[in-house]
Design a protein around this motif. Structure first.
Motif: not given
Length: 334
Positions: A246-270
């Motif tokens: 778990d120390g390796l994970v904390r050291r090299y990946a001190p983050h998490r990914d949040v995936l969001v799908r939105l309804d409505g108008a989407e902004p242009a670009g990526d």
């Protein structure tokens, strides 16, 4: 207590080759160019009695070379290795007879069994080589037959065994003389799911009941997650990380990914910026935001939901596989 002590261990390979002229011809028959490769680069670590340590790294990182130095198969260019024992520490490449009684070795791509003999005859020869007393041999063999389920092919010639059966035979041969240290180099390579689980279960049992100290190299992260509490991450011959999983994970990946799908108008670009969080568009239309482990996710969600409707949400925590995959990718791209 440190059972294995490694200090400034180094292995350099030197290859000479003829020097060629401008048009591909030899400049002179006596001119040679030296090409040096540092496979193991002044590494230090210790392994305590009873530990199971996983050695990870991409191909060419120096893992297998390190194991071969620890077993005495290779001589180092510099540094030393000591394996503790009742009659004092032994150096693998110098004290060959003493070290052979203290270690068991299994190389996934090599077998120590006699190819044309039945498996049981290989065991008898191994016991004779190590001077294992008869009662001790009988007891160890009975335990290994039970744990590794050897009876169905015990009298089959080794050349007729499947890869999984041969690996189980190699594990038994490595532990017939009760070594305190077991080195495993890719022990589950090429095995099917059931054979892998048999090998992992046996290694775990040998460590827990026999206090066998295990150092294994592997590309299969399931081996590490099932067996190891500690990781040595090696790359370009150096130890990049030495500590808990778990120390390796904390050291090299001190983050998490949040995936969001939105309804409505989407902004242009990526790319989409919300309250300081920068999201990138996925191929399926979702936005992936990288959020620090200590950052509040609700701030991102409040910004995402401001004037929009959040249709779908998932939080992806980094695990060992994702961290190692990123490290390997960085190595290739570097």
């Amino acid at each position: 207590m440190a059972l294995i002590t490694v200090r400034q261990l180094t292995k350099e390979y030197v290859r000479t080759r003829p020097v060629r002229g401008r048009f591909g011809t030899l400049r002179t028959l006596f001119t040679r160019e030296k090409e040096r490769t540092l496979a193991v680069d002044h590494i230090d670590f210790t392994v305590d009695e009873g530990e199971v340590v996983g050695c990870l790294g991409p191909n060419g990182a120096g893992k297998s070379t390190t194991i071969k130095l620890l077993t005495g198969v290779l001589w180092p260019t510099g540094g030393t290795v000591e394996v503790a024992g009742p009659d004092g520490p032994a150096v693998p490449w110098r004290d060959r007879k003493r070290i052979a009684r203290r270690i068991g070795v299994v190389f996934g791509q090599r077998s120590q069994l006699w190819w044309d003999l039945p498996l049981i005859e290989s065991f008898k020869l191994v016991a004779a080589l190590y001077d294992v007393p008869g009662p001790r041999y009988a007891g160890n063999l009975a335990r290994l037959r039970r744990l590794l389920e050897l009876d169905p092919f015990l009298h089959t010639p080794v050349r007729q065994l499947s890869l999984g059966q041969r690996m189980r035979g190699d594990l038994a041969a490595a532990l017939l003389h009760d070594p305190p240290v077991l080195y495993l180099d890719e022990p589950t390579v090429g095995l099917d799911v059931l054979a892998k689980e048999t090998v992992r279960g046996f290694v775990d049992e040998a460590n827990r009941s026999g206090r066998t100290t295990v150092l294994l190299t592997t590309h299969d992260l399931a081996d590490v997650e099932r067996l190891c509490r500690r990781i040595l991450l090696i790359d370009h011959g150096r130890v990049l990380y030495d500590g808990p999983v778990d120390g390796l994970v904390r050291r090299y990946a001190p983050h998490r990914d949040v995936l969001v799908r939105l309804d409505g108008a989407e902004p242009a670009g990526d790319r989409l910026t919300l309250d300081g969080f920068v999201g990138e568009r996925e191929h399926d239309g979702r936005w992936r935001f990288r959020v620090g482990r200590d950052e509040p996710v609700h701030r991102l969600l409040a910004a995402a939901g401001d004037g929009r409707r959040i249709r779908d949400l998932s939080v992806v925590e980094s695990n060992l596989e994702s961290v190692v995959r990123e490290l390997y990718r960085d190595r290739r791209e570097g």
